[in-house]
Design a protein around this motif. Structure first.
Motif, mmCIF file in Angstrom:
data_model
loop_
_atom_site.group_PDB
_atom_site.id
_atom_site.type_symbol
_atom_site.label_atom_id
_atom_site.label_comp_id
_atom_site.label_asym_id
_atom_site.label_seq_id
_atom_site.Cartn_x
_atom_site.Cartn_y
_atom_site.Cartn_z
ATOM 1 N N UNK A 103 0.765 -1.201 -0.050
ATOM 2 C CA UNK A 103 -0.021 -0.051 -0.065
ATOM 3 C C UNK A 103 1.099 1.363 0.102
ATOM 4 N N UNK A 104 1.865 1.466 0.804
ATOM 5 C CA UNK A 104 2.906 2.225 0.876
ATOM 6 C C UNK A 104 3.414 2.516 -0.711
ATOM 7 N N UNK A 105 3.832 1.561 -1.244
ATOM 8 C CA UNK A 105 4.171 1.410 -2.622
ATOM 9 C C UNK A 105 3.101 2.057 -3.621
ATOM 10 N N UNK A 128 0.764 4.287 -2.683
ATOM 11 C CA UNK A 128 0.787 5.340 -2.531
ATOM 12 C C UNK A 128 1.917 6.468 -3.087
ATOM 13 N N UNK A 129 3.128 5.854 -2.883
ATOM 14 C CA UNK A 129 4.313 6.526 -3.650
ATOM 15 C C UNK A 129 3.839 6.576 -5.094
ATOM 16 N N UNK A 130 3.688 5.464 -5.923
ATOM 17 C CA UNK A 130 3.424 5.500 -7.052
ATOM 18 C C UNK A 130 2.330 6.386 -7.677
#
Lengths: 211, 211
Positions: free
Chosen positions: A185-187, A189-191
């Motif tokens: 999920x963080x990935x 968000x980042x993307x």
DNA sequence: GTCTATATGTGGATAGAC
DNA sequence: GTCTATCCACATATAGAC
């Protein structure tokens, strides 16, 4: 169906039995690579697992590589089905669904992950037909990205590397665990914040020369 | 040097010769895995390449796995040296240098990449001493991340997955090419803007439950 | 279509001469 | 320390009986 001819039964019982046996062989092969690693596959064990002897397998597959090839194709059909469901959604929700499903698909079977997404078996290359399945899958996701506005150059490759990279670390460092899975999920968000940033289009296509 | 004793020559010519031969063996092994794939390594070819027969190798390594283990350790020492140089820089410049060097290190030798960063050899696990090298390397980069303010939870794992994922795709899909390598800068842009975003600390630690 | 038997080859590892 | 010879296990694939 086109091959069925007048006077022949539509359902060829012999051909059906044959397909069933081929499926049995593939199931046994999947079991074995899950237990012994992708490279540990051997025909004796595959045959034994379904009550056969190794030579009998040659009635169904021309070689060990042909079995790998069938597994490769089967794996990509499964992957396509999993992703297709997620791609019914759109936008951020769709991207999160795709990420979660792709991640789950990868980590739930490390041997399959290796077979589909890395080149790890010495001497094995998927046949053109099987390889086409992987190309088609990538094309479908590319089209979905386009439809959903994730169209920046490199966006798709960046995204697949990100998800595949997390899955790879999970499998290599803590198979069966979820430390890297939980970073999905963080990935995303980042993307997302990168890809939807105002004026970001120029930024990520810019060539850099530093260090 | 601590082991040298009074009355013995400081330089033990015998031990030196022995270490030289071990190095020769490892060089030959690296050549072979680069040519035949990591799993394709076999003792006869290794020995032949340095003008020996297979049984002689057992004078230097206790088993084939011991050779893999020495290669693993050697690979991580090389990796540590490469990254250490880059970590002399700091901030964004440092992160870009680390990214470029790590990426170059990974793609320049796919077999080494597989050995160090994936679990691909059936039955092989690095010895505690060799494994410690990989842990130490990660610890050093973790410390560098802390010193440079990239301290958000998961930041390091996200970063290594990102770089490792790009390298993995490059190796699997286009070995020797640079399509994914060229995305490294975009990946760093993405990572930096995410990690340095004002108020971003809460965002990427937040748990999500959707889909 | 499945089997036994076997050809053929590979490869890790050990024994023992030199 | 290096060799030859060999063991042993394994594995792909084929021949030919049933």
């Amino acid at each position: 169906m086109i091959l069925s001819m007048v006077g022949m039964p539509i359902k060829d019982r012999k051909a059906e039995r044959r397909e069933a046996t081929k499926a049995e062989i593939l199931d046994a092969a999947w079991d074995l690579v899950r237990e012994q690693g992708l490279g540990g596959l051997n025909l004796r064990d595959v045959a034994a697992r379904i009550g056969m002897r190794a030579p009998s397998l040659y009635e169904y597959f021309a070689s060990k590589h042909a079995i790998y090839d069938a597994m490769f194709a089967q794996g990509y059909r499964q992957f396509a089905a999993v992703i297709a469901e997620a791609e019914e959604l759109s936008g951020e929700d769709g991207l999160r669904a795709v990420s979660h499903r792709a991640m789950a698909f990868m980590v739930e079977d490390p041997a399959r992950y290796q077979l589909l997404f890395h080149r790890t078996i010495p001497g094995f290359t998927p046949s053109p037909q099987s390889y086409a399945l992987s190309v088609q899958q990538l094309d479908r996701t590319r089209a979905w990205f386009d439809r959903n506005g994730f169209a920046a150059p490199g966006a798709l490759d960046l995204f697949t590397s990100l998800i595949g990279g997390l899955a790879g670390q999970q499998i290599a460092n803590e198979p069966g665990g979820d430390h890297w899975v939980r970073l999905a999920d963080a990935a995303v968000d980042m993307f997302l914040s990168y890809i939807t940033a105002a004026g970001g289009t120029a930024r990520h296509t810019r060539e850099r020369t530093r260090s």
